[in-house]
Enzyme design. Structure first.
Site, mmCIF file in Angstrom:
data_model
loop_
_atom_site.group_PDB
_atom_site.id
_atom_site.type_symbol
_atom_site.label_atom_id
_atom_site.label_comp_id
_atom_site.label_asym_id
_atom_site.label_seq_id
_atom_site.Cartn_x
_atom_site.Cartn_y
_atom_site.Cartn_z
ATOM 1 N N ARG A 189 -34.128 -18.034 -17.892
ATOM 2 C CA ARG A 189 -33.418 -19.175 -18.486
ATOM 3 C C ARG A 189 -34.315 -19.921 -19.471
ATOM 4 N NH1 ARG A 189 -33.885 -24.580 -19.285
ATOM 5 N NH2 ARG A 189 -34.779 -24.795 -17.213
ATOM 6 N N ASP A 190 -35.342 -20.550 -18.988
ATOM 7 C CA ASP A 190 -36.205 -21.362 -19.846
ATOM 8 C C ASP A 190 -37.000 -20.489 -20.805
ATOM 9 O OD1 ASP A 190 -37.383 -23.624 -20.858
ATOM 10 O OD2 ASP A 190 -38.821 -23.854 -19.235
ATOM 11 N N HIS A 198 -43.656 -28.489 -13.411
ATOM 12 C CA HIS A 198 -43.263 -27.544 -14.462
ATOM 13 C C HIS A 198 -44.153 -27.825 -15.672
ATOM 14 C CE1 HIS A 198 -39.853 -25.289 -16.587
ATOM 15 N NE2 HIS A 198 -40.670 -25.647 -17.573
ATOM 16 N N HIS A 218 -46.318 -26.799 -19.150
ATOM 17 C CA HIS A 218 -46.471 -25.921 -20.310
ATOM 18 C C HIS A 218 -47.957 -25.860 -20.668
ATOM 19 C CE1 HIS A 218 -42.156 -25.555 -21.946
ATOM 20 N NE2 HIS A 218 -42.085 -25.981 -20.699
ATOM 21 N N CYS A 223 -39.204 -24.869 -25.705
ATOM 22 C CA CYS A 223 -38.048 -25.749 -25.659
ATOM 23 C C CYS A 223 -37.439 -25.793 -27.046
ATOM 24 C CB CYS A 223 -38.423 -27.161 -25.202
ATOM 25 S SG CYS A 223 -37.019 -28.288 -25.201
ATOM 26 N N ASN A 264 -44.333 -21.673 -21.329
ATOM 27 C CA ASN A 264 -44.518 -22.137 -19.960
ATOM 28 C C ASN A 264 -45.784 -21.530 -19.361
ATOM 29 O OD1 ASN A 264 -41.842 -23.518 -19.157
ATOM 30 N ND2 ASN A 264 -41.148 -21.626 -20.119
#
Length: 318
Positions: free
Chosen positions: A30-31, A224, A226, A257, A266
């Site tokens: 997803r991300d 989370h 980065h 993003c 990430n």
């Protein structure tokens, strides 16, 4: 001390004050894929998720029920979810939902885990949801209520917890306010996002301490990070030292993003696994299988993985 460096694993040396086990919340499908310039074919997405599940990961974020105009790379969620039916009961497959329409779509496909995506800053709330922070929280309220009534688990993401490309450093109080609101709405878990990768260990300590003071326990939090400035692992270790046991990461370091150009990849799941294994922390994930999966995905995307661990172990095998 135990370890087998010749097998591609670090020596295990326990450190005091760390959890015995960490759950990795895999966000690559997803991300990670939402930031790709080209749309990844459906069969590749399905293959990626199945391969990730076979590594021992128990949570793999599968997609997003947002309007295709917002994130066209994830517009095929309706077609993807039926391809993942064989994973039901074996792996949690959360999906991102932005509003009640997204929730309706998730429910129609029998999803059991959803996530909403909030912001700690006004600028990013406007860029991402075209709403103020308070307006976005109001939009999430019926989503969370209906999801909980249907027996779903709900995760609340909070982006820009440490810095914002438009507003600069983010006050801890802002983040605590949004986290408390999500908690009050009924979110089971809150993920603290360092969306542009500017956090440092002291800032992580300050935020986790403030959240604890506000009554939000670490067992309801995830981190989370980065790796924009190479701080993701040091920030993660700091979080573990403060009781965090759920860490978001992306296989092969995929992602960023689409609404924040300064947000690079990430934390790579393989890099996280190397550190956790070295610390003797159990994850249940097979590092070799995950490296092979990220190698395969890199081939599908036509470029090498940015993960240092993937590159090191892949070179070792070649």
């Amino acid at each position: 001390m135990t370890g087998t460096l010749d097998l591609g694993l670090p020596a295990q040396v326990r450190a005091d004050g760390l959890p015995a086990r960490v759950r990795i919340h895999e966000v690559g499908p997803r991300d990670g894929l939402q930031n790709e310039q080209a749309v990844v074919p459906l069969e590749v997405k399905s293959g990626f998720i199945h391969r990730l599940a076979d590594t021992g990961l128990t949570t793999v974020e599968a997609g997003s029920f947002v309007h295709p105009r917002w994130v066209p790379q994830l517009a095929d969620a309706e077609q993807l979810m039926p391809e993942l039916g064989d994973l039901a009961g074996r792996v949690r497959l959360p999906v991102l939902v932005p509003n009640e329409r997204g929730l309706d779509r998730a429910l129609a496909h029998g999803m059991r885990d959803i996530a909403v995506f909030a912001s700690a800053t006004e600028s990013f709330a406007r860029a991402n949801l075209n709403r103020t922070v308070e307006e976005s929280l109001a939009m999430f309220a019926p989503v969370v209520t209906r999801a909980k009534e249907a027996g779903l688990s709900v995760r609340g993401y909070v982006s820009m917890c440490f810095g914002d490309p438009w507003e600069g450093p983010v006050e801890t109080e802002q983040v605590v306010h949004v986290c408390r609101r999500l908690s009050d709405l009924g979110c089971d878990e809150i993920s603290l996002g360092d969306t542009i990768g500017v956090a440092t260990p002291g800032h992580v300590t300050a935020l986790l301490t403030a959240l604890g003071t506000a009554g939000i326990a670490t067992d309801r939090l995830a981190v989370h990070f980065h790796d924009t400035y190479g701080q993701a692992l040091s920030n993660t270790l700091t979080a573990l030292q403060h009781g965090i046991t759920t860490v978001d990461a992306s296989a092969g370091g995929l992602g960023g993003c689409p609404y924040a150009r300064s947000a690079t990849g990430n934390l790579a799941t393989e890099d996280l696994l190397w550190m956790l294994h070295g610390l003797g922390i159990d994850t249940g994930v097979d590092l070799g299988a995950l490296v092979a999966t990220s190698d395969w995905m890199a081939g599908q995307l036509g470029r090498p993985s940015p993960s240092r661990t993937v590159r090191a172990l892949s070179h070792k095998e070649s």
